[in-house]
Design a protein around this motif. Structure first.
Motif, PDB file in Angstrom:
ATOM      1  N   THR A  75       0.730  -1.221  -0.007  1.00 52.77           N
ATOM      2  CA  THR A  75      -0.098  -0.110  -0.120  1.00 52.77           C
ATOM      3  C   THR A  75       0.918   1.247   0.000  1.00 52.77           C
ATOM      4  O   THR A  75       1.573   1.469   0.863  1.00 52.77           O
ATOM      5  N   ASN A  76       0.817   1.957  -1.142  1.00 53.49           N
ATOM      6  CA  ASN A  76       1.716   3.241  -1.442  1.00 53.49           C
ATOM      7  C   ASN A  76       0.830   4.603  -1.237  1.00 53.49           C
ATOM      8  O   ASN A  76       0.751   5.351  -1.565  1.00 53.49           O
ATOM      9  N   THR A  77      -0.401   4.508  -0.470  1.00 47.45           N
ATOM     10  CA  THR A  77      -1.311   5.350  -0.460  1.00 47.45           C
ATOM     11  C   THR A  77      -0.803   6.643   0.102  1.00 47.45           C
ATOM     12  O   THR A  77      -0.935   7.881  -0.345  1.00 47.45           O
ATOM     13  N   LEU A  78      -0.060   6.627   1.193  1.00 52.31           N
ATOM     14  CA  LEU A  78       0.503   7.751   1.679  1.00 52.31           C
ATOM     15  C   LEU A  78       1.600   8.291   0.793  1.00 52.31           C
ATOM     16  O   LEU A  78       1.606   9.765   0.746  1.00 52.31           O
ATOM     17  N   LEU A  79       2.248   7.638   0.142  1.00 54.37           N
ATOM     18  CA  LEU A  79       3.349   8.128  -0.906  1.00 54.37           C
ATOM     19  C   LEU A  79       2.392   9.214  -1.991  1.00 54.37           C
ATOM     20  O   LEU A  79       2.754  10.125  -2.375  1.00 54.37           O
ATOM     21  N   VAL A  80       1.339   8.377  -2.540  1.00 59.60           N
ATOM     22  CA  VAL A  80       0.540   9.151  -3.620  1.00 59.60           C
ATOM     23  C   VAL A  80      -0.083  10.243  -3.063  1.00 59.60           C
ATOM     24  O   VAL A  80       0.114  11.390  -3.634  1.00 59.60           O
ATOM     25  N   ARG A 126      13.918  -3.506   9.970  1.00 56.57           N
ATOM     26  CA  ARG A 126      12.729  -3.326   9.300  1.00 56.57           C
ATOM     27  C   ARG A 126      11.918  -1.984   9.576  1.00 56.57           C
ATOM     28  O   ARG A 126      11.062  -1.268   8.765  1.00 56.57           O
ATOM     29  N   GLY A 127      11.369  -2.239  10.689  1.00 57.64           N
ATOM     30  CA  GLY A 127      10.674  -1.059  11.540  1.00 57.64           C
ATOM     31  C   GLY A 127      11.189   0.442  11.280  1.00 57.64           C
ATOM     32  O   GLY A 127      10.463   1.093  10.804  1.00 57.64           O
ATOM     33  N   THR A 128      12.578   0.406  11.381  1.00 58.86           N
ATOM     34  CA  THR A 128      13.299   1.636  11.037  1.00 58.86           C
ATOM     35  C   THR A 128      13.148   2.071   9.891  1.00 58.86           C
ATOM     36  O   THR A 128      12.822   3.312   9.300  1.00 58.86           O
ATOM     37  N   CYS A 129      13.429   1.122   8.584  1.00 60.46           N
ATOM     38  CA  CYS A 129      13.081   1.535   7.230  1.00 60.46           C
ATOM     39  C   CYS A 129      11.858   1.865   6.795  1.00 60.46           C
ATOM     40  O   CYS A 129      11.535   2.799   6.201  1.00 60.46           O
ATOM     41  N   TRP A 130      10.569   1.204   7.450  1.00 60.73           N
ATOM     42  CA  TRP A 130       9.350   1.514   7.326  1.00 60.73           C
ATOM     43  C   TRP A 130       8.898   2.992   7.746  1.00 60.73           C
ATOM     44  O   TRP A 130       8.315   3.708   7.049  1.00 60.73           O
ATOM     45  N   TRP A 131       9.547   3.352   8.934  1.00 65.76           N
ATOM     46  CA  TRP A 131       9.200   4.627   9.412  1.00 65.76           C
ATOM     47  C   TRP A 131      10.029   5.805   8.680  1.00 65.76           C
ATOM     48  O   TRP A 131       9.362   6.803   8.518  1.00 65.76           O
ATOM     49  N   ILE A 132      11.058   5.534   8.398  1.00 63.51           N
ATOM     50  CA  ILE A 132      11.986   6.588   7.594  1.00 63.51           C
ATOM     51  C   ILE A 132      10.938   6.642   6.185  1.00 63.51           C
ATOM     52  O   ILE A 132      10.719   8.040   5.815  1.00 63.51           O
ATOM     53  N   GLY A 133      10.435   5.828   5.484  1.00 63.35           N
ATOM     54  CA  GLY A 133       9.629   5.875   4.516  1.00 63.35           C
ATOM     55  C   GLY A 133       8.414   6.834   4.746  1.00 63.35           C
ATOM     56  O   GLY A 133       8.226   7.669   4.148  1.00 63.35           O
ATOM     57  N   ASN A 134       7.609   6.397   5.729  1.00 64.68           N
ATOM     58  CA  ASN A 134       6.675   6.865   5.943  1.00 64.68           C
ATOM     59  C   ASN A 134       6.911   8.408   6.599  1.00 64.68           C
ATOM     60  O   ASN A 134       6.083   9.233   6.205  1.00 64.68           O
ATOM     61  N   LEU A 135       7.912   8.582   7.318  1.00 61.05           N
ATOM     62  CA  LEU A 135       8.204   9.945   7.587  1.00 61.05           C
ATOM     63  C   LEU A 135       8.414  11.124   6.300  1.00 61.05           C
ATOM     64  O   LEU A 135       8.269  12.004   6.412  1.00 61.05           O
ATOM     65  N   SER A 136       9.204  10.435   5.041  1.00 60.56           N
ATOM     66  CA  SER A 136       9.286  11.233   4.013  1.00 60.56           C
ATOM     67  C   SER A 136       8.046  11.604   3.480  1.00 60.56           C
ATOM     68  O   SER A 136       7.873  13.031   2.974  1.00 60.56           O
ATOM     69  N   CYS A 137       7.038  10.740   3.521  1.00 58.04           N
ATOM     70  CA  CYS A 137       5.677  10.921   2.925  1.00 58.04           C
ATOM     71  C   CYS A 137       5.036  11.934   3.933  1.00 58.04           C
ATOM     72  O   CYS A 137       4.433  13.251   3.443  1.00 58.04           O
ATOM     73  N   LEU A 138       4.949  11.883   5.050  1.00 56.39           N
ATOM     74  CA  LEU A 138       4.487  12.744   6.225  1.00 56.39           C
ATOM     75  C   LEU A 138       5.258  14.168   6.081  1.00 56.39           C
ATOM     76  O   LEU A 138       4.529  15.165   6.240  1.00 56.39           O
ATOM     77  N   THR A 139       6.441  14.382   5.727  1.00 57.71           N
ATOM     78  CA  THR A 139       7.200  15.459   5.589  1.00 57.71           C
ATOM     79  C   THR A 139       6.449  16.264   4.493  1.00 57.71           C
ATOM     80  O   THR A 139       6.350  17.479   4.318  1.00 57.71           O
ATOM     81  N   LEU A 140       6.220  15.487   3.130  1.00 62.34           N
ATOM     82  CA  LEU A 140       5.744  16.037   2.279  1.00 62.34           C
ATOM     83  C   LEU A 140       4.344  16.635   2.281  1.00 62.34           C
ATOM     84  O   LEU A 140       3.871  17.614   1.904  1.00 62.34           O
ATOM     85  N   LEU A 141       3.581  16.065   3.075  1.00 63.76           N
ATOM     86  CA  LEU A 141       2.306  16.382   3.758  1.00 63.76           C
ATOM     87  C   LEU A 141       2.455  17.793   4.633  1.00 63.76           C
ATOM     88  O   LEU A 141       1.478  18.772   4.306  1.00 63.76           O
ATOM     89  N   TRP A 142       3.245  17.704   5.414  1.00 66.18           N
ATOM     90  CA  TRP A 142       3.388  18.980   6.221  1.00 66.18           C
ATOM     91  C   TRP A 142       3.787  20.159   5.494  1.00 66.18           C
ATOM     92  O   TRP A 142       3.346  20.974   5.692  1.00 66.18           O
TER      93      TRP A 142
END
Length: 149
Positions: A75-80, A126-142
């Motif tokens: 699921t890449n909804t956050l990225l989109v 794995r969790g660290t990588c997952w959250w780094i990816g999510n934080l990059s998307c959240l940064t864009l939203l911010w």
């Protein structure tokens, strides 16, 4: 074509041309990466335990080995959402590209760790990588929220 360093804002373009927005390329890559390379069917075919004509026969022939393999979420909804809103809001393209590159590196590392690591302590990567990816998307939203305010 702008270099990767210029497109992510780490160096200046000699012509001061605006960096291209690589969001569409990142989205295409992640679709192919998730649904092509990381698909359980791809791995089952690689290991020779996939029966494309009648997949249910896999269970009869191979037993538990043919059950769907757990794989990273696709699921890449956050990225989109991050790319779309940041582009709409006029967030600098270098910021969008840097976030996309960060997300891509994080997800590739996540997949490598997911597939290869079987030790409990290292599995936390794995969790660290997952959250780094999510934080990059959240940064864009911010950043999009700031630009739209």
């Amino acid at each position: 074509m702008a270099s990767l360093l210029t497109a992510t804002g780490l160096t200046q373009s000699p012509l001061s041309a605006p960096a291209p927005n690589y969001s569409p390329g990142f989205l295409v890559f992640h679709f192919v990466f998730a649904y092509g390379l990381l698909s359980t069917r791809t791995l089952k075919q690689f290991y020779g335990i996939d029966h494309n004509v009648s997949p249910r026969q896999d269970l009869d022939k191979y037993g538990e080995a043919a059950r769907p393999m757990p794989m990273p979420s696709r699921t890449n909804t956050l990225l989109v959402a991050g790319f779309a809103l940041a582009t709409y809001a006029g967030v600098p393209r270098t910021t969008i590209n840097a976030a996309g590159l960060t997300y891509t590196v994080a997800r590739v590392l996540y997949a490598v760790v997911y597939i290869t690591v079987d030790r409990p302590l290292l599995s936390h990567l794995r969790g660290t990588c997952w959250w780094i990816g999510n934080l990059s998307c959240l940064t864009l939203l911010w950043k999009a929220g700031q630009a739209l305010s």
